[in-house]
Write an enzyme that holds these catalytic residues in place. Structure first.
Site, short mmCIF file in Angstrom:
data_model
loop_
_atom_site.label_atom_id
_atom_site.label_comp_id
_atom_site.label_asym_id
_atom_site.label_seq_id
_atom_site.Cartn_x
_atom_site.Cartn_y
_atom_site.Cartn_z
CB THR A 27 -0.90 0.04 1.24
OG1 THR A 27 -0.08 0.18 2.42
CG2 THR A 27 -1.74 -1.23 1.37
CB ALA A 60 2.00 -0.12 6.66
CB VAL A 86 8.28 -0.22 8.44
CG1 VAL A 86 8.31 1.31 8.38
CG2 VAL A 86 7.65 -0.69 9.75
CE LYS A 87 5.74 0.86 -0.75
NZ LYS A 87 4.43 0.82 -1.47
CB VAL A 88 11.63 3.34 4.81
CG1 VAL A 88 12.48 4.57 5.07
CG2 VAL A 88 11.11 2.74 6.12
#
Length: 218
Positions: A27, A60, A86-88
């Site tokens: 997402t 996310a 965790v999307k960074v």
């Protein structure tokens, strides 16, 4: 290859899951906005709903662009569900944050990757996934699939464990090309996943089988 669906739409996620081939979900803030999900709490509740459907990795994305903000948001997101990744973004503070998360045992997806150099830094920081954007590179007349292949070869040469997650996939052609260059994961819209089923010879063959069956069995 793993298949992730790139959406925040619960119905599409459920449909892809019901096919029996879904390995995860990605997402981003734009996809959340598309579904009309506003506010931090509502978005986090939505991530939990997605995790309950797929019981698999769900990327996310943090909104912050500074190190402290990314750490705070990332830890909060990771605490929502064990499946959260965790999307960074691939910026300086993002690489630092990925290193921090890696040391804390929090899995990460380094996003907005458009070069081998960026992918190298993400892997050295310990990212679980790196997301080169195929379609967006194609949009500016660069070779998106070629970049995916270059990253795959680099990781194999140096034995990096980061998985190459081909993103910004627009169609079935992109998927097949990413398969051919060895991507670990393809994240794509539901239409592209379903498009893999389509072939005129399958349709005509099935029609012929049914016609022949009716001739014999009435």
């Amino acid at each position: 290859m793993k298949f992730f669906i790139d959406t925040a739409n619960l119905e599409q996620i459920q449909e892809a899951y019901d096919l029996g081939v879904l390995d995860g979900v990605t997402t981003n803030p734009s996809l959340m906005a598309k579904e009309g999900i506003k506010g931090t709490e509502n978005q986090r509740e939505h991530y939990i709903k997605i995790c309950k459907i797929v019981n698999a990795d769900v990327s996310a994305e943090v909104i912050a662009t500074d190190y402290e903000g990314m750490i705070r948001e990332g830890e909060e997101l990771a605490a929502l569900n064990p499946h959260i990744v965790v999307k960074v973004p691939c910026i300086a503070d993002g690489i630092k944050a990925i290193k921090y998360f890696t040391e804390k045992g929090i899995r990460t997806n380094c996003t907005l990757v458009f070069s081998v150099g960026q992918a190298l830094l993400a892997a050295k920081a310990g990212a679980t996934y790196v997301s080169p954007f195929v379609g967006r590179l194609d949009d500016i007349c660069e070779d998106g699939v070629g970049l995916v292949g270059d990253i795959v070869r680099m990781y194999r040469t140096y034995d990096y464990k980061t998985q190459v997650l081909a993103a910004s996939i627009r169609n079935t052609k992109h998927i097949i090309e990413c398969v051919e260059v060895g991507a670990d994961v393809a994240t794509c819209p539901l239409s592209a996943i379903k498009g893999l089923l389509n072939h005129p010879l399958t349709d005509s063959g099935l029609k012929k089988f049914l016609e022949d069956y009716k001739k014999v069995n009435g």
